[in-house]
Design an enzyme around this catalytic site. Structure first.
Site, short mmCIF file in Angstrom:
data_model
loop_
_atom_site.label_atom_id
_atom_site.label_comp_id
_atom_site.label_asym_id
_atom_site.label_seq_id
_atom_site.Cartn_x
_atom_site.Cartn_y
_atom_site.Cartn_z
N HIS A 139 0.86 -1.19 0.00
CA HIS A 139 0.00 0.00 0.00
C HIS A 139 0.89 1.24 0.00
O HIS A 139 1.73 1.41 0.88
CB HIS A 139 -0.89 -0.01 1.24
CG HIS A 139 -1.82 1.16 1.32
ND1 HIS A 139 -2.81 1.39 0.39
CD2 HIS A 139 -1.91 2.16 2.22
CE1 HIS A 139 -3.48 2.48 0.72
NE2 HIS A 139 -2.94 2.97 1.84
N SER A 156 -3.54 4.67 5.97
CA SER A 156 -4.61 5.12 5.07
C SER A 156 -5.19 6.44 5.56
O SER A 156 -5.48 6.62 6.74
CB SER A 156 -5.71 4.05 5.03
OG SER A 156 -6.74 4.42 4.16
N GLY A 157 -5.32 7.40 4.62
CA GLY A 157 -5.92 8.70 4.94
C GLY A 157 -4.94 9.74 5.45
O GLY A 157 -5.34 10.85 5.79
N ILE A 158 -3.64 9.42 5.49
CA ILE A 158 -2.67 10.36 6.05
C ILE A 158 -2.29 11.45 5.06
O ILE A 158 -1.72 12.48 5.44
CB ILE A 158 -1.43 9.60 6.56
CG1 ILE A 158 -0.69 10.45 7.61
CG2 ILE A 158 -0.49 9.24 5.41
CD1 ILE A 158 0.34 9.68 8.40
N LYS A 160 -1.17 10.64 1.45
CA LYS A 160 -0.23 10.19 0.40
C LYS A 160 -0.69 10.64 -0.98
O LYS A 160 0.10 11.17 -1.78
CB LYS A 160 -0.09 8.66 0.44
CG LYS A 160 0.44 8.10 1.74
CD LYS A 160 0.63 6.61 1.68
CE LYS A 160 -0.66 5.85 1.46
NZ LYS A 160 -1.61 5.99 2.60
N ASP A 178 -2.12 4.05 -4.44
CA ASP A 178 -2.82 3.07 -3.60
C ASP A 178 -2.11 1.72 -3.55
O ASP A 178 -1.75 1.25 -2.47
CB ASP A 178 -4.27 2.88 -4.06
CG ASP A 178 -5.07 2.09 -3.04
OD1 ASP A 178 -4.92 2.38 -1.84
OD2 ASP A 178 -5.82 1.17 -3.43
N ARG A 244 17.10 15.57 12.75
CA ARG A 244 17.12 16.96 12.30
C ARG A 244 18.36 17.29 11.49
O ARG A 244 18.45 18.37 10.91
CB ARG A 244 17.03 17.89 13.52
CG ARG A 244 15.75 17.67 14.33
CD ARG A 244 15.65 18.62 15.50
NE ARG A 244 15.55 20.01 15.08
CZ ARG A 244 15.41 21.03 15.92
NH1 ARG A 244 15.38 20.80 17.22
NH2 ARG A 244 15.33 22.26 15.48
#
Length: 313
Positions: A139, A156-158, A160, A178, A244
Site C-alpha cells: 500500500h 490510510s488517509g494520512i 499520500k 494506492d 534533524r
C-alpha cells in the site's frame, strides 16, 4: 500457476511459431536463464536444466547438419522428450520436417528468430528476469521526482495521494497510487509499477477517482520506475525525537534490498509535496557526492577548532 507463458515470449520477441498447433498459452517458462544445448546434442545430459528456454545457435546448427537423419532423429527425440518449454532457432535457421514432427509429438513449440544468437539470448534473459522477478504488492504511492523514484508510504488517509497530486501539479510524474507492485529485478534494483486496473488513477477522499493522464496529460504519468527512496508519513508525535541533521542514513528493507528511508511527521502547515521534493533533490545530491549535513558538520568542527586555537593563543 507461476511463470510466463511461451505465447508471451513469442509476442514480446516477435518470434515465428513453426508449430502453431501446439497451445503455447498452456506452456510456462519458470526459469529466467536460457541454455544452448550443445552438450545435450552430443548425448551428455548430466546437470541439464530442462526448465530453461533452449536456443539453437550457429554452432549447434552446424553440428546438426553434420548428423545423419537417424542420428538427428535420435538426438532430437531425447531432447524434445525431456519436457523443455520451447526450442528457439536463431539467425533464421529453420529445422527440418523430422524435427518439427518430433516437436508436435512431444508438444514442444519450435520458434524461429532472425536475430543473432548473442542478441537473442541477451534480450530473452533481460525480459525474463523482469517478468519472473520476485514480486510483492504494498500500500503506497510511487512518484518520479526529478528522476528519483519516491515511494510514499503511511497509514490510510494520512495524505499520500494528496501529496502525489501536488507533486504532479509541480511537474513530476505519477507511477501508481494506492497499490504498488514491486519487482526485484536485481540485487540493487527494485522496480515499481501499477496494477493494470488502477493505472493512472488517483483516489481523493471527498472528491473521488480522478484520471491523472486525462487531467494533466501524458507527461504527468509513467508506467514503471526504479525505487530509489522511501518516504514514510506519520502523525506528529511531540514525544518522539526526529532526525534533524540527517548525518546517518536510515534504511528500510523491501524484498531483501535496502532502500534509503525518511520518516516525515505530519502536522498542519507542512507542505508535504515540497518536503518530498526536497528530500528527492537532497538524495540526488548525495549520489553526486555532496552531503549538506556533512558539510554543515565539517563547518561546525572547523569553527570549534578555530576557536579553541584562538583561546590557546
Amino acid at each position: 500457476m507461476k511463470g510466463v507463458p511461451v505465447s508471451s515470449l513469442i509476442e514480446k520477441m516477435n518470434l515465428d511459431n513453426l508449430t502453431r498447433e501446439i497451445n503455447a498459452d498452456k506452456i510456462r517458462i519458470v526459469h529466467p536463464d536460457i541454455n544452448r544445448p550443445a552438450l545435450q546434442l552430443t548425448g551428455f545430459y548430466d546437470h541439464f536444466d530442462n526448465e530453461r528456454v533452449q536456443i539453437i545457435g550457429y554452432v549447434e546448427y552446424a553440428y546438426i547438419n553434420k548428423l545423419s537423419r537417424e542420428e538427428k532423429i535420435r538426438t532430437f527425440d531425447k531432447l524434445l522428450s525431456s519436457k523443455i518449454p520451447c526450442l528457439v532457432w536463431s539467425r533464421s535457421h529453420k529445422p527440418d520436417e523430422d524435427i518439427l514432427t518430433l516437436a508436435r509429438k512431444y508438444g514442444v513449440p519450435i520458434l524461429m528468430s532472425d536475430k543473432t544468437t548473442s542478441d537473442l539470448m541477451a534480450e530473452i534473459i533481460r525480459w525474463l528476469k523482469v517478468e519472473l522477478a520476485p514480486t510483492i504488492s504494498i500500500h503506497g504511492v510511487l512518484v518520479d521526482v526529478y528522476g528519483e523514484g519516491v515511494l510514499i508510504m503511511g497509514e490510510s488517509g494520512i495524505g499520500k495521494s494528496e501529496a502525489a497530486l501536488e507533486l504532479i501539479k509541480r511537474g513530476h510524474r505519477l507511477v501508481t497510487d494506492d497499490v504498488v507492485e514491486i519487482r526485484k529485478v536485481s540485487d540493487d534494483t527494485l522496480v515499481g509499477t501499477a496494477p493494470d486496473i488502477t493505472r493512472h488513477f488517483i483516489e481523493l477522499r471527498g472528491v473521488g477517482i480522478i484520471d491523472v493522464k486525462t487531467l494533466f496529460g501524458v507527461e504527468s504519468v509513467k508506467n514503471t520506475q526504479a525505487i530509489d527512496m522511501v518516504v514514510k508519513l506519520e502523525d506528529w508525535n511531540k514525544d518522539k525525537e526526529y532526525d534533524r541533521l540527517g548525518l546517518e542514513e536510515q534504511y528500510t528493507e523491501l524484498l531483501g534490498n535496502k532502500i534509503v528511508c525518511h520518516s516525515i511527521p505530519i502536522r498542519p502547515g507542512r507542505n508535504l509535496a515540497i518536503i518530498v521534493e526536497s528530500a528527492a533533490v537532497n538524495y540526488r545530491q548525495k549520489k553526486m557526492g555532496y552531503n549538506a549535513a556533512r558539510e554543515l558538520y565539517n563547518r561546525v568542527q572547523q569553527n570549534l577548532a578555530k576557536r579553541m586555537k584562538e583561546d590557546e593563543e
